[in-house]
Every structure is written in C-alpha cells, then in structure tokens.
Design a protein around this motif. Sequence first.
Motif, PDB file in Angstrom:
ATOM      1  N   ASP A 145       0.839  -1.155  -0.076  1.00  0.00           N
ATOM      2  CA  ASP A 145       0.069  -0.136  -0.074  1.00  0.00           C
ATOM      3  C   ASP A 145       1.020   1.107  -0.014  1.00  0.00           C
ATOM      4  O   ASP A 145       0.496   2.399   0.444  1.00  0.00           O
ATOM      5  N   ASP A 146       2.182   1.186  -0.477  1.00  0.00           N
ATOM      6  CA  ASP A 146       3.088   2.025  -0.456  1.00  0.00           C
ATOM      7  C   ASP A 146       3.476   2.442  -1.847  1.00  0.00           C
ATOM      8  O   ASP A 146       3.735   1.407  -2.820  1.00  0.00           O
ATOM      9  N   LEU A 147       3.510   3.786  -2.379  1.00  0.00           N
ATOM     10  CA  LEU A 147       4.111   4.198  -3.732  1.00  0.00           C
ATOM     11  C   LEU A 147       4.897   5.283  -3.705  1.00  0.00           C
ATOM     12  O   LEU A 147       4.634   6.055  -2.700  1.00  0.00           O
ATOM     13  N   LEU A 148       6.243   4.957  -4.354  1.00  0.00           N
ATOM     14  CA  LEU A 148       7.099   6.125  -4.143  1.00  0.00           C
ATOM     15  C   LEU A 148       7.615   6.652  -5.731  1.00  0.00           C
ATOM     16  O   LEU A 148       7.749   5.677  -6.524  1.00  0.00           O
ATOM     17  N   SER A 149       7.575   7.918  -5.763  1.00  0.00           N
ATOM     18  CA  SER A 149       7.999   8.523  -7.378  1.00  0.00           C
ATOM     19  C   SER A 149       9.413   9.155  -7.071  1.00  0.00           C
ATOM     20  O   SER A 149       9.711   9.518  -5.930  1.00  0.00           O
ATOM     21  N   ALA A 150      10.263   9.198  -7.970  1.00  0.00           N
ATOM     22  CA  ALA A 150      11.503   9.993  -8.112  1.00  0.00           C
ATOM     23  C   ALA A 150      11.314  11.389  -8.158  1.00  0.00           C
ATOM     24  O   ALA A 150      12.290  12.230  -7.821  1.00  0.00           O
ATOM     25  N   THR A 151      10.314  11.657  -8.502  1.00  0.00           N
ATOM     26  CA  THR A 151       9.950  13.275  -8.706  1.00  0.00           C
ATOM     27  C   THR A 151       8.728  13.519  -7.780  1.00  0.00           C
ATOM     28  O   THR A 151       8.147  12.873  -7.020  1.00  0.00           O
ATOM     29  N   VAL A 152       7.734  13.720  -8.808  1.00  0.00           N
ATOM     30  CA  VAL A 152       6.259  14.334  -8.094  1.00  0.00           C
ATOM     31  C   VAL A 152       5.521  13.005  -8.430  1.00  0.00           C
ATOM     32  O   VAL A 152       5.710  12.397  -9.228  1.00  0.00           O
ATOM     33  N   LEU A 153       4.351  13.064  -7.610  1.00  0.00           N
ATOM     34  CA  LEU A 153       3.364  11.926  -7.870  1.00  0.00           C
ATOM     35  C   LEU A 153       1.927  12.604  -8.258  1.00  0.00           C
ATOM     36  O   LEU A 153       1.669  13.449  -7.583  1.00  0.00           O
ATOM     37  N   GLU A 154       1.386  12.046  -9.210  1.00  0.00           N
ATOM     38  CA  GLU A 154       0.155  12.618  -9.590  1.00  0.00           C
ATOM     39  C   GLU A 154      -1.002  11.358  -9.463  1.00  0.00           C
ATOM     40  O   GLU A 154      -0.675  10.503  -9.701  1.00  0.00           O
ATOM     41  N   MET A 155      -2.067  11.905  -8.943  1.00  0.00           N
ATOM     42  CA  MET A 155      -3.319  11.295  -8.995  1.00  0.00           C
ATOM     43  C   MET A 155      -4.287  11.606  -9.789  1.00  0.00           C
ATOM     44  O   MET A 155      -4.839  12.877  -9.865  1.00  0.00           O
ATOM     45  N   VAL A 156      -4.717  10.754 -10.751  1.00  0.00           N
ATOM     46  CA  VAL A 156      -5.630  11.454 -12.030  1.00  0.00           C
ATOM     47  C   VAL A 156      -6.395  10.222 -12.485  1.00  0.00           C
ATOM     48  O   VAL A 156      -5.926   8.885 -12.643  1.00  0.00           O
ATOM     49  N   ASP A 157      -7.470  10.506 -12.904  1.00  0.00           N
ATOM     50  CA  ASP A 157      -8.569   9.232 -13.706  1.00  0.00           C
ATOM     51  C   ASP A 157      -8.132   9.180 -15.067  1.00  0.00           C
ATOM     52  O   ASP A 157      -8.405  10.357 -15.772  1.00  0.00           O
TER      53      ASP A 157
END
Length: 217
Positions: A145-157
């Motif tokens: 239930d973890d998620l990591l991004s090297a830069t920004v993380l976006e939530m979008v449909d």
Amino acid sequence: MIASWRGKIGWKGLIAIAVLCLLAARLWVLFGPEDADDWQLIRSYSGILDPAEGPISAKVYSFAHVGSSYTIFQNRIGVQAADGSMRLFTWPDDNLAGTACDVVDLDGDSIKEFVITTESSARVVSYRKGTFSYREKSRDWNGSDDLLSATVLEMVDLDHDGRTEFVVFGHTSLEAVGKDPPQPKVHQWTLRNGFQPGSDRLVEVYRNRLQEGHRAR
C-alpha cells in the motif's frame, strides 16, 4: 546522586529506566491528546466509508519531530464509528508524515480508502468493518500500500472510468540514473493486490495528456 542510584539498581537498571523513558516519550507523541501542538489536522471527513458500517466521523493528523534523542514522522487516523466507539491508526514505521489526505474509492467497490500523500509518495489505508488495514512496502513496491516517485506523484483518472490512477516517475535502469530523465509509470490500487503496474495503454494516455498540455501553452 547517579552513583547512589547506580549502587542500588546497577547499570542495567539505569539503562532500562532510560529506555522506558524514551518509549514513554514516543508513546506520548503518538497517542497523546489530539490538541497537542505538534499534531496538525490535515483532513476531516464525515460520511460513509464502508456502507456496511454506516456514517462515521474521521480526522487525519500529521506529525513531524526531529530531536536529539528521537525523530518521528507520523500520521494518525482517528475514526468515530456510528455507535460512538473510537478506532485509531498510526503507521507501523515512523519515517513518513503525509501532508495531504484524500478519501476516495480507489477500486470501485463502494468502500472509500484514506490516501495519504506527500509530493512524491502515497500510502493507502483501508477501513472495512471497523478495522484498519495497511501493507508495508515490498522490495519492488508491487503488492503493498506504499508508492514512491523519483519526482512528483500525480493522482488522476486517466481513462475516465471512475478509478484513480497513480502516475509516478522512475528510471528504467540504474545506468539511466543521472543520464536520462525519469519516465512516467502508471499504477493502480486494489484491496486484493495493493499497488500494481497499470497497462502500457494508460502510460500512453498520460504521455498524450502531457503533449496536449505543451501544445496548449
């Protein structure tokens, strides 16, 4: 004074007392009163999480403390159920303090999840039948239930199906780090499987969105 105590209980006893004091300080930080100055309210929610349980009231807090004796980054979720009982959740680790929280149904099962985020990470906490659920990150991040991004993380449909996709950026290989820009990757979350990579089609949809955005400028 210390010598007198040392003579009575010994060094092992003094060490045990010090450890207990440190533990008590950490517990006070994590489970102390809700109006403690260091706890920052980042989200309030009233409504339905799990239709089987009825309406609830929830508050999500963020806490960050950097000190000489201990460092804690934490979030806390408090839920007051329809029957008035209280449920409390904090991370099993203390190295992340999300600064924002969405309450959203991620997998289309009519039950909403807490999605706690920083600029470059996301953690999902499930709440079903009065019980919180959270799976710590795995070696390759899939299934947790973890998620990591090297830069920004976006939530979008991305495909307008009513489900949220998570867009992260990462390198395709260690050799690419520092040479090539991070590439977008799309992940989806379900209760059964946690975070899993989305289809190549979703990645292409995201790339097209970026290109359309650049052309519109």
